[in-house]
Design a protein around this motif. Structure first.
Motif, PDB file in Angstrom:
ATOM      1  N   ALA A 161       7.202  -3.381   2.189  1.00 31.75           N
ATOM      2  CA  ALA A 161       7.848  -2.202   1.604  1.00 31.75           C
ATOM      3  C   ALA A 161       9.188  -2.628   1.028  1.00 31.75           C
ATOM      4  O   ALA A 161       9.750  -3.664   1.406  1.00 31.75           O
ATOM      5  N   LEU A 162       9.706  -1.801   0.121  1.00 29.21           N
ATOM      6  CA  LEU A 162      11.014  -2.035  -0.493  1.00 29.21           C
ATOM      7  C   LEU A 162      11.811  -0.741  -0.441  1.00 29.21           C
ATOM      8  O   LEU A 162      11.287   0.322  -0.774  1.00 29.21           O
ATOM      9  N   ALA A 163      13.080  -0.845  -0.042  1.00 27.61           N
ATOM     10  CA  ALA A 163      13.945   0.333   0.003  1.00 27.61           C
ATOM     11  C   ALA A 163      15.338  -0.017  -0.494  1.00 27.61           C
ATOM     12  O   ALA A 163      16.205  -0.422   0.296  1.00 27.61           O
ATOM     13  N   VAL A 275       2.286  -1.223  -2.509  1.00 26.70           N
ATOM     14  CA  VAL A 275       3.439  -1.475  -1.639  1.00 26.70           C
ATOM     15  C   VAL A 275       4.433  -0.336  -1.826  1.00 26.70           C
ATOM     16  O   VAL A 275       4.938  -0.116  -2.929  1.00 26.70           O
ATOM     17  N   PRO A 276       4.731   0.415  -0.765  1.00 22.76           N
ATOM     18  CA  PRO A 276       5.616   1.584  -0.914  1.00 22.76           C
ATOM     19  C   PRO A 276       7.048   1.199  -1.243  1.00 22.76           C
ATOM     20  O   PRO A 276       7.552   0.163  -0.801  1.00 22.76           O
ATOM     21  N   MET A 298      12.904   4.165 -11.839  1.00 21.34           N
ATOM     22  CA  MET A 298      12.501   4.234 -13.235  1.00 21.34           C
ATOM     23  C   MET A 298      11.573   3.070 -13.579  1.00 21.34           C
ATOM     24  O   MET A 298      10.626   3.221 -14.346  1.00 21.34           O
ATOM     25  N   ARG A 299      11.838   1.899 -12.974  1.00 21.46           N
ATOM     26  CA  ARG A 299      10.998   0.737 -13.238  1.00 21.46           C
ATOM     27  C   ARG A 299       9.710   0.749 -12.422  1.00 21.46           C
ATOM     28  O   ARG A 299       8.703   0.148 -12.829  1.00 21.46           O
ATOM     29  N   LEU A 300       9.742   1.414 -11.259  1.00 20.74           N
ATOM     30  CA  LEU A 300       8.575   1.484 -10.376  1.00 20.74           C
ATOM     31  C   LEU A 300       8.231   2.958 -10.173  1.00 20.74           C
ATOM     32  O   LEU A 300       8.713   3.594  -9.234  1.00 20.74           O
ATOM     33  N   PRO A 301       7.422   3.536 -11.055  1.00 17.79           N
ATOM     34  CA  PRO A 301       7.231   4.986 -11.069  1.00 17.79           C
ATOM     35  C   PRO A 301       6.595   5.564  -9.810  1.00 17.79           C
ATOM     36  O   PRO A 301       6.650   6.783  -9.607  1.00 17.79           O
ATOM     37  N   TRP A 302       5.989   4.745  -8.975  1.00 17.48           N
ATOM     38  CA  TRP A 302       5.426   5.261  -7.732  1.00 17.48           C
ATOM     39  C   TRP A 302       6.479   5.355  -6.619  1.00 17.48           C
ATOM     40  O   TRP A 302       6.190   5.834  -5.524  1.00 17.48           O
ATOM     41  N   ALA A 303       7.694   4.896  -6.893  1.00 17.25           N
ATOM     42  CA  ALA A 303       8.745   4.943  -5.880  1.00 17.25           C
ATOM     43  C   ALA A 303       9.064   6.380  -5.500  1.00 17.25           C
ATOM     44  O   ALA A 303       9.043   7.287  -6.335  1.00 17.25           O
ATOM     45  N   LYS A 304       9.379   6.586  -4.245  1.00 15.09           N
ATOM     46  CA  LYS A 304       9.760   7.905  -3.743  1.00 15.09           C
ATOM     47  C   LYS A 304      11.277   7.994  -3.676  1.00 15.09           C
ATOM     48  O   LYS A 304      11.944   7.170  -3.038  1.00 15.09           O
TER      49      LYS A 304
END
Length: 329
Positions: A161-163, A275-276, A298-304
């Motif tokens: 995951a990335l945050a 990958v969330p 903006m670069r990873l549109p599935w990001a929450k």
């Protein structure tokens, strides 16, 4: 001009105070040294916190400016709460801060080159600790180094995951992001001055003098920090002092990194929607404004998007941990 030139020479030459030994470092702040990093053979300081269980989930954390990997201990009970979540936290200190060796040549290593070395060294550190898969966060100035680490891990199938946390996105106008556009003209002038090796070096020395000259009461009453924060101001001050006590290379180089225009700095195409990604930002943050802090989404549109009420100083680190590592009931 003479003062600025002298400051630049002192910053480039290295130490302001002798470095502690590995034993002293472990005893004083619980830090460790990873020697012989692959990018240049230098040493990387790191903190290993939280759970020691063999099945612990691993969180790689990249700190921000004027701090070290040990900054997480400003949050009360951090180690104990990570143990409760069965989370092991590996937090390296970026080059030139604390006792981590800087990347050199100091005024030449920047942008994608700096990020490439950092990602290589961080993955090597994790290999030395027998860490295979992990989540990544980069906070504030550590936002782009965190993303670079995550991208390198993603290529190896190791990213869980990335945050990004109140993350400063580095200037990459050619890749669709102009950092200066989100700051006032006065702030833009300040950025330009800090990017200059001479003015930036003099500013770093003045900042070091101010920080090392502040006592516990001064950190308790610092006007920089809102009165309602729940973390330990004195530990924050102590970690800040450690970050600039021995060297100023980290501060000077870091001031130059975000405004390096030779982007793109990160290959966003390597990330996979499986990958969330969680993007935390303060809705009243005037240090890293929301349009800057949310660039990853903006670069990873599935990001929450994970907004919180407050400023740059109101991030709830335990909310981040619970988001990345939910407890299965």
């Amino acid at each position: 001009v003479h003062l600025s030139f002298g400051a630049s020479q002192r910053v480039d030459e290295g130490l302001y105070e002798p470095l502690p030994t590995a034993d002293e470092l472990a005893e004083e702040v619980g830090a460790h040294l990873y020697r012989g990093r692959p990018s240049d053979g230098g040493t990387l300081e790191y903190f290993d916190m939280g759970s020691r269980s063999t099945d612990a989930r691993v969180w790689v954390f990249v700190h921000g400016a004027l701090s070290t990997g040990g900054v997480l201990r400003i949050f009360p009970g951090f180690d104990a709460k990570m143990e409760e979540l069965n989370v092991r936290v590996v937090a390296p200190t970026m080059p030139g801060w604390g006792t981590s060796d800087p990347y050199g040549p100091l005024f030449e290593v920047s942008g994608a080159l700096w990020l490439g070395q950092w990602a290589q060294d961080t993955l090597a550190l994790l290999d030395s600790l027998n860490v295979t898969k992990f989540a990544v966060s980069g906070m504030s100035l550590g936002g782009s180094p965190g993303v670079a680490t995550a991208a390198a891990a993603q290529k190896q199938g190791r990213l869980l995951a990335l945050a990004p946390l109140i993350a400063l996105t580095w200037d990459a106008a050619g890749a669709g992001f102009d950092l200066a556009a989100h700051y006032s003209p006065v702030q833009q002038v300040g950025m330009a001055l800090l990017h200059n090796r001479y003015a930036g070096s003099l500013a770093a020395e003045l900042m070091r003098t101010l920080i090392l000259g502040t006592d516990d009461d001064g950190f308790d009453s610092s006007p920089l920090v809102p009165g309602d924060v729940t973390w330990d101001r004195r530990l924050w001050g102590y970690d800040m002092q450690r970050s600039v006590r021995y060297r100023l290379a980290g501060q000077v180089q870091s001031n130059r990194l975000p405004v390096d225009t030779a982007g793109p700095h990160v290959d966003w195409s390597v990330f996979d929607a499986s990958v969330p990604v969680y993007v935390f930002y303060g809705e009243q943050d005037d240090v890293i404004p929301p349009p800057v802090a949310t660039y990853a989404a903006m670069r990873l549109p599935w990001a929450k998007l994970m907004p919180f009420q407050g400023t740059h100083f109101h991030l709830d680190i335990f909310q981040v941990a619970r988001t990345l590592f939910p407890v299965n009931l």
